[in-house]
Design an enzyme around this catalytic site. Sequence first.
Site, mmCIF file in Angstrom:
data_model
loop_
_atom_site.group_PDB
_atom_site.id
_atom_site.type_symbol
_atom_site.label_atom_id
_atom_site.label_comp_id
_atom_site.label_asym_id
_atom_site.label_seq_id
_atom_site.Cartn_x
_atom_site.Cartn_y
_atom_site.Cartn_z
ATOM 1 N N SER A 157 0.848 -1.191 0.000
ATOM 2 C CA SER A 157 0.000 0.000 0.000
ATOM 3 C C SER A 157 0.883 1.242 0.000
ATOM 4 O O SER A 157 1.809 1.358 0.810
ATOM 5 C CB SER A 157 -0.905 0.015 1.241
ATOM 6 O OG SER A 157 -1.687 1.187 1.277
ATOM 7 N N LYS A 158 0.595 2.163 -0.904
ATOM 8 C CA LYS A 158 1.334 3.436 -0.940
ATOM 9 C C LYS A 158 0.636 4.373 0.050
ATOM 10 O O LYS A 158 -0.195 5.203 -0.323
ATOM 11 C CB LYS A 158 1.347 4.016 -2.353
ATOM 12 C CG LYS A 158 2.323 5.188 -2.537
ATOM 13 C CD LYS A 158 2.380 5.595 -4.000
ATOM 14 C CE LYS A 158 3.257 6.818 -4.224
ATOM 15 N NZ LYS A 158 4.696 6.530 -4.003
ATOM 16 N N ALA A 159 0.968 4.191 1.315
ATOM 17 C CA ALA A 159 0.290 4.897 2.405
ATOM 18 C C ALA A 159 1.180 5.985 2.987
ATOM 19 O O ALA A 159 2.404 5.829 3.064
ATOM 20 C CB ALA A 159 -0.096 3.904 3.503
ATOM 21 N N TYR A 163 5.674 6.506 4.719
ATOM 22 C CA TYR A 163 6.700 7.457 4.301
ATOM 23 C C TYR A 163 7.371 8.162 5.474
ATOM 24 O O TYR A 163 8.304 8.944 5.277
ATOM 25 C CB TYR A 163 6.115 8.439 3.284
ATOM 26 C CG TYR A 163 6.073 7.792 1.909
ATOM 27 C CD1 TYR A 163 7.037 8.072 0.956
ATOM 28 C CD2 TYR A 163 5.111 6.841 1.596
ATOM 29 C CE1 TYR A 163 7.040 7.447 -0.273
ATOM 30 C CE2 TYR A 163 5.095 6.204 0.365
ATOM 31 C CZ TYR A 163 6.060 6.505 -0.564
ATOM 32 O OH TYR A 163 6.070 5.868 -1.782
#
Length: 316
Positions: A157-159, A163
């Site tokens: 998941s690019k959550a 980051y």
Amino acid sequence: MLQATEKIWHNGRLIHWDDAKIHVLSHVVSYGSSVFEGVRCYDTEHGPAIFRAPEHARRLIDSAKIYRMELQYSVEELTSAMVDVVRANKLDSCYIRPIVLRGYGDIGVLPKENPLETYVACWSWGRYLGEEAMTEGVDVCVSSWTRLAPNTLPALSKAGANYMNSQLIRMEAAANGYSEGIALDASGYVSEGSGENIFVVRDGKILTPPLGASVLPGITRDAIIKIAGELGIPMVESLVPRELLYIADEVFFSGTAAEVTPIRSVDRVTVGAGRRGPITEKIQKRFFEIVMGKAKDTFGWLTPVTGVREAEPITA
């Protein structure tokens, strides 16, 4: 510095840039509960065109699903939103940021009463790691910060929360005089950069870490794999030991922001000739031929944006 544009797409309508605001007690502020994408629109010879917009839209939906966010927009609707916001801001080329976040409601960890807010913004943005980096390469280090371990935070998941890990990697690299950092996974194998996938060239063959090494399934990563196949360059998804970075013939990053960026040294150990190598150059050349509209879009990767500067079908 972020350059403001005129319009941002919010929940199905275009609003003014300065009206795209959230409350300080929105769930996302305390808990990082957002998923997002980074997408590029290129100024092609045939008009502005967005690179792999449907694939980015699908990954956004996938990221949201992993975090139990019931996104109400389809791939087609999100793709149209990207086109609309580029057109509204009259940009020939830009970076596009779709983002889904949990808004104002409950302040507890359980977000049952928090609405989902969906935004798509765009602005002008140049080379992420610098113009010179595309030919001369960048100096990177192996980070002391490990990539997310399985069953901690989902790497697929690019959550936004993920980051925070990326920030630690990038800040440490910058503090030590490097352009970027490479993180290892929980088992000590090469994973990825703070915001890039990584490829290693040895004896004419390209290796890239598999999804099981805590890597994001990069849209540009997938493009590189397909381009390598088209060019007849052997490509293997394989666990990559750290020390292979030092004895590689070539190493390069891929990503929406980084595009295809050579790595000239790792931990101050020179990679190959210390600049862009021949296989990286071939991959890079073919990538930019496609995204800049200089070659036929055989993969169907470009979504034209009409109404800015008329886009025509690529036939050459």
